[in-house]
Design an enzyme around this catalytic site. Structure first.
Site, PDB file in Angstrom:
ATOM      1  N   HIS A   1     -37.967  10.422  37.562  1.00  0.00           N
ATOM      2  CA  HIS A   1     -37.434  10.669  36.218  1.00  0.00           C
ATOM      3  C   HIS A   1     -38.561  11.009  35.239  1.00  0.00           C
ATOM      4  CE1 HIS A   1     -34.628   9.686  32.784  1.00  0.00           C
ATOM      5  NE2 HIS A   1     -35.808   9.527  32.193  1.00  0.00           N
ATOM      6  N   GLU A   2     -39.606  10.201  35.204  1.00  0.00           N
ATOM      7  CA  GLU A   2     -40.689  10.427  34.243  1.00  0.00           C
ATOM      8  C   GLU A   2     -41.456  11.710  34.566  1.00  0.00           C
ATOM      9  OE1 GLU A   2     -39.306   7.307  32.278  1.00  0.00           O
ATOM     10  OE2 GLU A   2     -40.846   8.686  31.587  1.00  0.00           O
TER      11      GLU A   2
ATOM     12  N   HIS B   1     -39.674  14.545  33.094  1.00  0.00           N
ATOM     13  CA  HIS B   1     -40.004  14.787  31.685  1.00  0.00           C
ATOM     14  C   HIS B   1     -41.241  15.667  31.558  1.00  0.00           C
ATOM     15  CE1 HIS B   1     -36.962  12.522  29.735  1.00  0.00           C
ATOM     16  NE2 HIS B   1     -37.356  11.336  30.136  1.00  0.00           N
TER      17      HIS B   1
ATOM     18  N   HIS C   1     -33.370  14.194  28.696  1.00  0.00           N
ATOM     19  CA  HIS C   1     -32.318  13.291  29.133  1.00  0.00           C
ATOM     20  C   HIS C   1     -30.976  14.015  29.174  1.00  0.00           C
ATOM     21  CE1 HIS C   1     -34.657   9.429  27.914  1.00  0.00           C
ATOM     22  NE2 HIS C   1     -34.894   9.789  29.151  1.00  0.00           N
TER      23      HIS C   1
END
Length: 1211
Positions: free
Chosen positions: A408-409, A412, A418
């Site tokens: 997930h990070e 980014h 998101h």
């Protein structure tokens, strides 16, 4: 749960017996305890529990061949070869399976393991692209000590489960037993050894492993994990009901097939930083295997088809930090500062050589410290990939489920936002999207949303650092057609399991259309997955399947990789002077790629520099010429402009043509690239634009060279021939017009012109050769600060409160004249400084300074922060670059050639450290206003007071007291509800008068328990049916029917007993024990022992005034009389020898048929003779006395005690 031995002979205490009655038995006995604390951590689900509801079993996997036949009990890589040699097993041919043709067949592994009653045959291949060649693992000690060892990834595997090739995924390591993930469509399993370090004992009887299973309806790992600052979502319990159909549709439509390697692969070369908290938790001897397994799962997540791109996560370096360094990087409760510290640390670890094996594109940092608010799992900048400082993430490590946090990070950093926040993908959050604000993905349910795919495609092409391949391209040649190595029988076995082969029950027109398979046990039952056999599968003598047809194979239809042809001759130069470029090209036609073959790798063009001689017009600016060409052809804002060159601030845009209007100052993109050979920047006189990209060129004219000029233009020089010239001129205005101050010769560099004092005059500059003004003509004065391009160089003009400054890096291509436009009669003084080569100096120039450091110098800027807030620390001087003329701090690049002074160290903060204490924040508002899920949270930090009346956050272990609670229940009152009545039941009798009942519940709008203020609707009513038939079977016998109807009566009230339904009797022999009757108020026990509890309540509550416990008004209420009274027709038969008697306190009555008497509940009743005979006068039922005696001594004592209390209450 079986009772312990001798349980029948011992008296169990009531509380223990209650637990035995109410608690369900466990599914399986827990595994035996590990030998030590380190093993205990390993025996739990990885990184902690997998969440409530995870099941576990013990299993012993074995190594097999491709057909599932036992090869060895040894499963670890370290001892697998020894185990095979010990058995002296014959070599077993292990062909590769579809989808795994990247390695030699002998490198594949096969394991059998039984999990929860299912026999799984695992087919694994090495994950050879997770650990890069030359990768290292580095241990950084406390005092700067470093230990480096090679990072080996030879025990990492990926694959699938036989029979579920397209619906399964396996990522395991066999470094020390099997550890990792087994994922199938509807469920997932974790497997790891029960105890680590026992690989040498596997050969005898195998090795015990723990297998954890999470059912598909359970919440994701660890529950929803907060990422960044995402807001909380609804609970998964409610989502599982609402999304059942959607998940089924999504699972059926979304395939998790493993991607094949494509030509457009991107490789994220990762530096994995691990702090001491992670090392201590997993142990130094096991942490490397754990980290490799974790990153193996991350790599699998980025291989999911829904991403829309093939991204490899490649480890090039792992660094494990000491305790001191870990504590200095992570600032408790401050995620922003912690991320900044981690990114700065990762930048300092970067290798200066981009070709180094350990040069990383992205840094991932793992910690178990609480760097952010409660629940924060990660922190990362958006679109920071390939940036030297911003390409990093901070992640909270919490077991294998942390793989989703890392993915997930990193998403980014790749540019993904998101889901549902700023885009329209909120509908995919609940389905388990990776970029959900809260981690709801699980290994059996995860995907990249459509928004993530779009956002990634928007930025991915700009991440040039991901294009290089860290692996050597020495892979074995792939077969041209995969079916050449697999028969149809083998493909049937891959699709449906052992024993399956090509169906021969019927003949198809073309066996290559679909692959039909059957089992010898039922040869006429044929199955297919509606797909054709692999291209190259033999379908007839001399023929093979190809694109669904059985044909003769010819060379022109086989897969063919492309290859480059010869280079063409170089073309013409892009410029006639001033350095241009010329190109040559090649084609991928030797041969052309065909039938899915690979295209050629590398650039299709090459270039050389040409026409390096200076142009006759030394002041010509190639970029300026390109802008000037648009003066007559390009209108902007319905007007024509004189276009001047403009250099874009973004280095990636400098090879695109931007021009600035002389009239308005507006910058406009001309939507085209500059001509090949245009300088990339006015600050770099040699690097050139080639086909839209800036190509580095050294001052020696070599492409890619890093050789630079010194301060006065000598290529590779040491400033030894540089001279500094300075001067000051003062003039007084005597007439109107320009005041000439001085001239600056061609070749001057690092020029600075500045007013000594602020005046109202205006500075002007003129090109001496052309006579044109480049700054402030007399009739066109612009005193605003600006940056402009003139004479082929970039100038910076500033006007700060009337004090003007003009500077340029140069070099000047012609002489300039500096003038002043006077405003008033105030004297004006200008100073100038520049550097020039000694050969360009005038002989009579007396303003030459011998030293080179007269313009700029290093000066003390400030002291660094103290290394410790208390207890004695140290700090160092920090130097900055200062301009000597006005003592202003400037960019440190101006002092790059000057030797920097050595830092000075001094002691600081000698005072003794104070004891840290817990500091709590205010409770946040309750998450709910009513109901059973309301929670309040607050921040709890360990704070150390400092001597300057400030505080700092420290690790929780430094606070001695117990940590205050950070969560508590709140607003747990029931929500307002409304009465909901169910249908009436059938009448309790088939004839005569009876009763009907219905459930009445208090429910809220979301169908949960509530509390109702209105009067409760009735739950019982009378029902009247037709009269019952007379008994005519024996006329000599007479029968009487007493009809008794229950109705509320103040003297004999009706008691409510809460239950979920009608009592069906006791369900345990322990219910008869009077000592347990105290637990009748517990709903679970009351339901289990409803009969005994009803009897107990009837005896101990004579007046029936028991109220339901608070908050329990939602159960179904069953109305029962306080004493046993007939609720149906009761037949009374007279005895021939004795007079008719009624045992219900019968007495005389004056009731007649015309005037019936009312009974105890004020309901008129009649006594009907079944043969119309006169009824006996004494057959009149009366209300039973509440003080009747019973034969049970204990019950009678309770009744007497209640009677005494009642009598005392009356007095």
């Amino acid at each position: 749960m079986d009772p312990p031995a001798g349980a029948a002979r011992r008296l169990l205490c009531p509380a223990l017996l209650l637990l035995l009655l109410l608690l369900p038995p466990p599914l399986l006995p827990p595994p035996p305890p590990p030998a030590n604390a380190r093993l205990a951590a390993a025996a739990d689900p990885p990184g902690g529990p997998l969440g409530h509801g995870a099941e576990r079993i013990l299993a012993v996997p074995v190594r097999t061949d491709a057909q599932g036949r036992l090869v060895s009990h040894v499963v670890s890589a370290a001892t697998s070869r020894a185990g095979v040699r010990a058995r002296r097993a014959a070599p077993v041919r292990t062909p590769s399976f579809p989808g795994g043709n990247e390695e030699e067949p002998g490198s594949h592994l096969f394991y059998n393991v039984t999990v929860f009653g299912r026999d799984l045959h695992l087919r694994l291949r090495p994950n050879a692209r997770l650990v890069a060649p030359g990768a290292t693992m580095e241990w950084q000690g406390e005092k700067g000590t470093t230990r480096v060892e090679p990072l080996l990834g030879s025990c990492l595997y990926v694959g699938d489960v036989a029979g579920l090739a397209e619906a399964s995924s396996v990522a395991l390591s066999n470094c020390d037993g099997l550890a990792g993930l087994i994922r199938m469509e509807e469920e997932e399993f974790f497997i790891e050894p029960l105890e680590k370090g026992l690989a040498a004992q596997e050969a005898e009887q195998g090795r015990v492993h723990v297998v954890y299973r999470r059912p598909p309806t359970s919440p994701p790992l660890g529950g929803p994990q907060a990422l960044d600052t995402g807001a909380s979502l609804d609970s998964l319990d409610s989502l599982s009901r609402a999304l059942g159909v959607l998940e089924e549709h999504a699972n059926s439509s979304r395939r998790r097939a493993r991607r094949h390697a494509a030509d457009d692969d991107y490789n994220i070369e990762v530096l994995l930083g691990v702090d001491d908290s992670v090392v201590q938790f997993h142990g130094k001897e096991h942490v490397q295997k754990y980290l490799l397994t974790l990153m193996n799962i991350v790599n699998e997540i980025y291989h999911d088809e829904s991403l829309g791109a093939h991204i490899n996560v490649v480890l090039v370096r792992i660094i494990l930090l000491s305790y001191g360094k870990s504590m200095s990087l992570i600032e408790i409760g401050n995620p922003s500062q912690s991320l900044e510290n981690v990114c700065r640390w990762a930048y300092l670890q970067q290798k200066p050589d981009t070709g180094h094996d350990e040069y990383h594109d992205h840094a991932i940092f793992l910690t178990r410290q609480d760097f952010g608010p409660s629940g924060m799992q990660g922190y990362a900048p958006v679109t920071g990939m390939c940036h030297p400082v911003r390409s990093c993430t901070l992640n909270h490590e919490d077991g294998f489920s942390s793989a989703f946090v890392v993915a997930h990070e990193t998403g980014h950093v790749l540019g993904m936002e998101h889901d549902g926040q700023g885009n329209r993908c909120g509908d995919e959050v609940r389905l388990g999207s990776i970029m959900a604000p809260l981690v709801q993905a699980a290994f059996h349910r995860f995907h990249w949303s459509r928004c993530s795919q779009q956002e990634l495609s928007r930025y991915l092409h700009s991440y040039d650092c991901l294009l290089d391949d860290p692996f050597a391209h020495d892979w074995p040649a792939l077969p041209q057609l995969p079916g050449l190595h697999y028969s149809m029988n083998e493909q049937c076995r891959f699709d449906f399991g052992l024993g399956y082969m090509m169906c021969t029950a019927f003949r198809t027109f073309d066996p290559c259309k679909q692959l039909w398979c059957s089992h010898p046990d039922n040869p006429y039952f044929c199955k297919t997955k509606k797909g054709p056999p692999l291209d190259g599968t033999m379908c007839a003598p001399g023929k093979h399947c190809f694109k669904g047809h059985c044909i003769w194979l010819t060379p022109d239809i086989l897969k063919r990789d492309g290859s480059w042809g010869a280079w063409s001759p170089f073309g013409s130069c892009s410029r006639t002077c001033g350095t241009g470029v010329k190109f040559r090209t090649r084609q991928c036609d030797n041969p052309h790629p065909a039938n899915g073959g690979r295209t050629c790798s590398g650039l299709a063009y090459d270039f050389q520099l040409c026409s390096r001689q200076d142009c006759p017009d030394s002041l010509a600016d190639f970029r300026e010429e390109q802008c000037r060409q648009w003066d007559l052809y390009f209108e902007h804002g319905d007007a024509q402009h004189h276009w001047l060159p403009h250099e874009h601030r973004d280095a990636k845009e400098r090879c695109h043509l931007y021009c600035e209007s002389r009239e308005t100052g507006e910058v406009v993109s001309m939507k085209r690239m500059v001509h090949d050979g245009t300088r990339c920047s006015y600050k770099d006189a040699f690097s050139l634009c080639v086909r839209g990209d800036c190509r580095k060129v050294g001052c020696d004219g070599v492409i890619g060279s890093s050789k630079q000029e010194d301060k006065c233009g000598v290529c590779g020089g040491d400033n030894s021939h540089c001279k500094v010239v300075k001067g000051t001129f003062t003039r007084s205005p005597k007439k109107h017009g320009y005041i000439k101050m001085f001239e600056i010769p061609a070749g001057a560099r690092h020029l600075l012109i500045q007013e000594v004092d602020a005046t109202s005059h205006h500075l002007a500059v003129k090109n001496l050769e052309t006579g044109k003004f480049i700054l402030n003509e007399e009739n066109d004065v612009d005193a605003s600060s600006k940056t402009f391009i003139a004479m082929g160089v970039e100038w910076e003009y500033r006007d700060e409160d009337g004090r003007e400054t003009l500077q340029t890096m140069g070099p000047l291509h012609g002489t300039i004249t500096v003038l002043v436009i006077p405003v008033g009669d105030t004297r004006v003084s200008l100073t100038y400084k520049y550097m020039i080569h000694e050969d360009s100096l005038n002989v009579d120039d007396n303003n030459v300074l011998e030293e080179d450091s007269v313009v700029y110098e290093w000066a003390l800027k400030k002291w660094s922060p103290c290394s410790k807030p208390c207890g004695g620390g140290s700090q160092f001087t920090k130097y900055g670059c200062r301009r000597r003329l006005d003592h202003k701090m400037v960019h440190r690049g101006f002092c790059a050639a000057l030797s920097k002074p050595k830092a000075i160290r001094r002691a600081c903060n000698p005072q003794e450290c104070s004891q840290p204490v817990w500091v709590t924040g205010e409770w946040e508002p309750c998450s709910q206003t009513c109901g059973r899920t309301g929670m309040q949270v607050r921040s709890v930090r360990c704070i150390q007071p400092l001597h300057d009346n400030t505080t700092r956050s420290v690790h929780a272990k430094h606070c001695n007291d117990a940590r205050p609670e950070s969560r508590r229940a709140c607003s747990r009152e029931l929500c307002p509800g409304r009465w909901r009545a169910g249908p009436w039941s059938q009448c309790s009798v088939t004839c005569g008068n009876g009763t009907q009942e219905r459930p009445v519940l208090c429910r809220t709008a979301d169908d949960s328990f509530g509390i109702c203020q209105e009067e409760r609707p009735e739950t019982a009513r009378t029902c009247r049916l037709g009269p019952c038939p007379r008994n005519i079977s024996d006329p000599s016998k007479k029968s009487y029917v007493v009809q008794w109807l229950s109705r509320p009566d103040p003297d004999s009230p009706i008691r409510k007993i809460s239950s979920k339904g009608h009592c069906q009797g006791d369900k345990s022999i322990f219910c008869r024990m009077e000592v347990l009757s105290r637990y009748c108020s517990i709903p679970g026990y009351n339901k289990l022992c409803c009969k005994s509890c009803n009897l107990y309540n009837n005896l101990t509550n004579v007046e029936g005034r028991i109220e339901p416990p608070p908050g329990k008004h939602n159960d179904i209420d069953v109305f029962m009389p306080t004493l046993p009274v007939p609720t149906v027709a009761m037949e009374v038969r007279p005895s021939p020898s004795t007079p008719l008697e009624v045992p219900l306190n019968a007495s005389s009555t004056n009731a007649t048929e015309d005037h019936p008497e009312t009974n105890a509940v004020d309901e008129p009743y009649k006594i009907h003779g079944l043969e119309d005979e006169v009824q006996p006068p004494n057959l009149i039922p009366r209300r039973p006395s509440p003080y009747e005696k019973t034969r049970n001594q204990r019950i009678q004592e309770l009744i007497d005690e209640m009677r005494k209390k009642e009598m005392l209450g009356k007095f």
